[in-house]
Design a protein around this motif. Structure first.
Motif, mmCIF file in Angstrom:
data_model
loop_
_atom_site.group_PDB
_atom_site.id
_atom_site.type_symbol
_atom_site.label_atom_id
_atom_site.label_comp_id
_atom_site.label_asym_id
_atom_site.label_seq_id
_atom_site.Cartn_x
_atom_site.Cartn_y
_atom_site.Cartn_z
ATOM 1 N N VAL A 32 0.831 -1.203 0.000
ATOM 2 C CA VAL A 32 0.000 0.000 0.000
ATOM 3 C C VAL A 32 0.869 1.258 0.000
ATOM 4 N N ILE A 33 1.879 1.282 0.843
ATOM 5 C CA ILE A 33 2.776 2.446 0.922
ATOM 6 C C ILE A 33 3.478 2.673 -0.412
ATOM 7 N N LYS A 34 3.963 1.595 -1.001
ATOM 8 C CA LYS A 34 4.652 1.685 -2.297
ATOM 9 C C LYS A 34 3.733 2.276 -3.368
ATOM 10 N N THR A 35 2.499 1.775 -3.441
ATOM 11 C CA THR A 35 1.553 2.255 -4.441
ATOM 12 C C THR A 35 1.229 3.730 -4.237
ATOM 13 N N ILE A 36 1.000 4.126 -2.990
ATOM 14 C CA ILE A 36 0.672 5.519 -2.692
ATOM 15 C C ILE A 36 1.846 6.434 -3.026
ATOM 16 N N MET A 37 3.055 5.995 -2.704
ATOM 17 C CA MET A 37 4.238 6.799 -3.025
ATOM 18 C C MET A 37 4.350 7.030 -4.527
ATOM 19 N N ILE A 38 4.207 5.962 -5.302
ATOM 20 C CA ILE A 38 4.337 6.068 -6.759
ATOM 21 C C ILE A 38 3.270 6.999 -7.325
ATOM 22 N N LYS A 39 2.009 6.785 -6.923
ATOM 23 C CA LYS A 39 0.911 7.592 -7.454
ATOM 24 C C LYS A 39 1.065 9.056 -7.076
ATOM 25 N N SER A 40 1.474 9.313 -5.843
ATOM 26 C CA SER A 40 1.622 10.692 -5.382
ATOM 27 C C SER A 40 2.701 11.423 -6.157
ATOM 28 N N LEU A 41 3.825 10.748 -6.388
ATOM 29 C CA LEU A 41 4.916 11.362 -7.146
ATOM 30 C C LEU A 41 4.504 11.616 -8.594
ATOM 31 N N LEU A 42 3.845 10.626 -9.209
ATOM 32 C CA LEU A 42 3.398 10.794 -10.591
ATOM 33 C C LEU A 42 2.417 11.954 -10.718
ATOM 34 N N ASP A 43 1.510 12.075 -9.746
ATOM 35 C CA ASP A 43 0.518 13.154 -9.780
ATOM 36 C C ASP A 43 1.170 14.530 -9.678
ATOM 37 N N LYS A 44 2.349 14.593 -9.069
ATOM 38 C CA LYS A 44 3.075 15.862 -8.948
ATOM 39 C C LYS A 44 3.976 16.119 -10.148
ATOM 40 N N GLY A 45 3.906 15.229 -11.145
ATOM 41 C CA GLY A 45 4.709 15.430 -12.342
ATOM 42 C C GLY A 45 6.116 14.896 -12.243
ATOM 43 N N VAL A 46 6.380 14.083 -11.218
ATOM 44 C CA VAL A 46 7.718 13.528 -11.022
ATOM 45 C C VAL A 46 7.831 12.182 -11.751
ATOM 46 N N ASP A 47 8.877 12.002 -12.526
ATOM 47 C CA ASP A 47 9.132 10.705 -13.150
ATOM 48 C C ASP A 47 9.621 9.735 -12.078
ATOM 49 N N VAL A 48 9.125 8.503 -12.122
ATOM 50 C CA VAL A 48 9.417 7.529 -11.069
ATOM 51 C C VAL A 48 10.036 6.264 -11.635
ATOM 52 N N ILE A 49 11.090 5.794 -10.975
ATOM 53 C CA ILE A 49 11.688 4.487 -11.265
ATOM 54 C C ILE A 49 11.362 3.566 -10.096
ATOM 55 N N VAL A 50 10.736 2.438 -10.369
ATOM 56 C CA VAL A 50 10.417 1.477 -9.312
ATOM 57 C C VAL A 50 11.500 0.406 -9.299
ATOM 58 N N ASP A 51 12.258 0.381 -8.226
ATOM 59 C CA ASP A 51 13.355 -0.566 -8.049
ATOM 60 C C ASP A 51 12.818 -1.805 -7.342
ATOM 61 N N GLY A 52 12.546 -2.855 -8.132
ATOM 62 C CA GLY A 52 12.005 -4.085 -7.558
ATOM 63 C C GLY A 52 12.236 -5.244 -8.504
ATOM 64 N N THR A 53 11.921 -6.451 -8.052
ATOM 65 C CA THR A 53 12.187 -7.636 -8.876
ATOM 66 C C THR A 53 11.149 -7.795 -9.990
ATOM 67 N N HIS A 54 9.861 -7.687 -9.676
ATOM 68 C CA HIS A 54 8.775 -7.788 -10.664
ATOM 69 C C HIS A 54 8.942 -9.006 -11.584
ATOM 70 N N THR A 55 9.166 -10.172 -10.991
ATOM 71 C CA THR A 55 9.401 -11.382 -11.792
ATOM 72 C C THR A 55 8.130 -12.187 -12.054
ATOM 73 N N THR A 56 6.995 -11.716 -11.549
ATOM 74 C CA THR A 56 5.743 -12.443 -11.760
ATOM 75 C C THR A 56 4.765 -11.586 -12.566
ATOM 76 N N PRO A 57 3.869 -12.229 -13.325
ATOM 77 C CA PRO A 57 2.847 -11.468 -14.051
ATOM 78 C C PRO A 57 2.013 -10.580 -13.141
ATOM 79 N N LYS A 58 1.734 -11.054 -11.915
ATOM 80 C CA LYS A 58 0.934 -10.275 -10.973
ATOM 81 C C LYS A 58 1.627 -8.967 -10.610
#
Length: 199
Positions: free
Chosen positions: A99-125
């Motif tokens: 939840v915290i990760k999602t809110i951080m990303i959305k909040s930054l994007l809404d402010k016009g900030v480009d975001v890089i998500v540093d994570g594994t993301h090895t699953t379709p989910k």
């Protein structure tokens, strides 16, 4: 007199401003100890389009144009975990981390900030979760073999990561650009945001 009447800004103008301000999202895909954080830091200061670079070698050298760089924010679940409970992993805390990760990303994007998500993301989910945040998100595979990652885990005194790397490597073998684009299309055709339970 209402705030809108005093400011002269209508709902339509506010909507246009939000669209103009929207930042861009890039998420990394790679094994633990593959060099994702190092590359995220390099990319955060890279002044250029990186969307077509779907595969990045772990030893990439990115040279900035002096005096012409654009900063991007980095959101990392590992950093959230450390600041939330001080451990690398806690099953009980993971819903809160998500939840915290999602809110951080959305909040930054809404402010016009480009975001890089540093994570594994090895699953379709996990990929689908990123596209639910931004269906136009870009992604980059960090190419580093599982053997290199396991060797780094041992060198960094984290041998408990070896089975995690092996498991995620099997997941990663099933993930490719075509599958990711299919996931993007699925999200675009069915833009329902999954509910995240913290109970």
């Amino acid at each position: 007199m209402s705030w809108r009447a005093r400011s002269g800004v209508t709902g339509v103008k506010i909507l246009i401003l939000r669209i103009k301000m929207k930042g861009k999202l890039l998420f990394l895909i790679g094994l633990p100890r593959s060099g994702k954080s190092t590359i995220a830091e390099k990319l955060s200061h890279f002044n250029g389009y990186i969307g077509d670079a779907h595969y990045i070698p772990y030893d990439i050298h990115i040279i900035n144009t002096k005096g012409n760089t654009k900063s991007r924010a980095i959101v990392c679940a590992d950093s959230i975990r450390f600041n939330l409970h001080g451990m690398r992993w806690s099953t009980v805390a993971e819903p809160f981390v998500a939840v915290i990760k999602t809110i951080m990303i959305k909040s930054l994007l809404d402010k016009g900030v480009d975001v890089i998500v540093d994570g594994t993301h090895t699953t379709p989910k996990s990929v689908e979760e990123m596209f639910h945040i931004d269906p136009e998100a870009e992604y980059c595979f960090i190419y580093s073999t599982s053997e290199i990652c396991k060797a780094r885990a041992v060198q960094s005194l984290q041998p408990d990561l070896i089975p995690v790397i092996e498991r995620m490597n099997q997941q990663l073998q099933k993930l490719n650009k075509n599958i990711i684009e299919d996931i993007r299309l699925k999200v675009k055709n069915n833009p329902i945001i999954p509910r995240i339970s913290i109970c």
